[in-house]
Design an enzyme around this catalytic site. Structure first.
Site: not given
Ligand code: ADP
Length: 215
Positions: A13, A87, A126, A161, A172
């Site tokens: 993404k 999400r 990463r 991270r 996750r």
């Molecule tokens: P990735 O793109 O690697 O899947 P993100 O950077 O989008 O991860 O998100 C990292 C963490 O931030 C998630 O695992 C979650 O804990 C939190 N997070 C991000 N966006 C949301 C959301 N829309 N709702 C709830 N938690 C979120």
């Protein structure tokens, strides 16, 4: 135009957002980035957010919706990419309401897919530039930085991270299947879902641009 990018962890993404912004100049709204910025405040709220994120769990809907609302209402509207948001079904419903109150809507939801083994390598390898946000990966030749741990563009040290371990990836992924995957149906029923497999970055990006240019 408002685009939602929907995907399992590490499907790309962030990378697709970066390419789309370069080509079309969208405003990027990544709830993951907004949360990571909030962590730097170092207060009690930041501590509890970090615990949730490092455990691979979702942050509560109220916090997320407020972050998105604040960012949306302080940006010029020239089209947004929502990366990692919504999400949950609850977030998606509240988001549709928020946009409709602003006379706006989600135009398309792009569902980016990748085999789970590839996603795992992308996650555990990463490393990111804290300054320009460019993403590198130690497992892929074409994604390794030129000098072991330094950003090619900014010269600053790359960081890993806190949630990029295999154990957290599995959590996750499970959270994704339970909470986020139902959104595929949600947007399909609205007739705005498009699926793109992201094994090859250039090809996936080409497919996304074709989708957007034919909307
Ligand atoms: P990735 O793109 O690697 O899947 P993100 O950077 O989008 O991860 O998100 C990292 C963490 O931030 C998630 O695992 C979650 O804990 C939190 N997070 C991000 N966006 C949301 C959301 N829309 N709702 C709830 N938690 C979120």
């Amino acid at each position: 135009m408002n685009i939602v990018l929907l995907a399992p962890p590490a499907a790309g993404k962030g990378t697709m957002s970066e390419l789309l912004i370069k080509k079309y100049g969208f405003t990027h709204i990544s709830t993951g980035d907004l949360l990571r910025n909030a962590l730097s405040r170092n207060d009690e709220i930041a501590k509890s957010l970090k615990e949730t994120m490092d455990a691979g769990k979702l942050v509560d809907d109220e916090t997320i919706l407020k972050l998105v609302y604040d960012k949306l209402s302080s940006s010029d509207n020239k089209g947004f990419i929502f990366d990692g948001f919504p999400r949950t079904i609850n977030q998606a419903i509240a988001f549709d309401k928020m946009l409709s109150d602003m006379d706006n809507k989600v135009d398309t939801a792009i569902y980016i897919t990748v085999p789970k083994e590839v996603a795992l390598k992308r996650t555990t390898g990463r490393i990111t530039c804290p300054s320009c946000k460019r993403i590198y990966n130690i497992y892929f030749d074409n994604l390794r930085p030129k000098n072991s741990n330094i950003c090619d563009e900014c010269g600053v040290e790359l960081i890993k991270r806190g949630d990029d371990s295999e154990e957290v990836f599995e959590k996750r992924y499970a959270t994704y299947l339970k909470e986020t995957e139902p959104l595929v149906n949600y947007y399909q029923e609205k007739g705005i879902l498009k699926e793109v497999e992201n094994i090859n970055k250039e090809e996936a990006f080409r497919n996304i641009t074709t989708i957007l240019e034919n909307l």
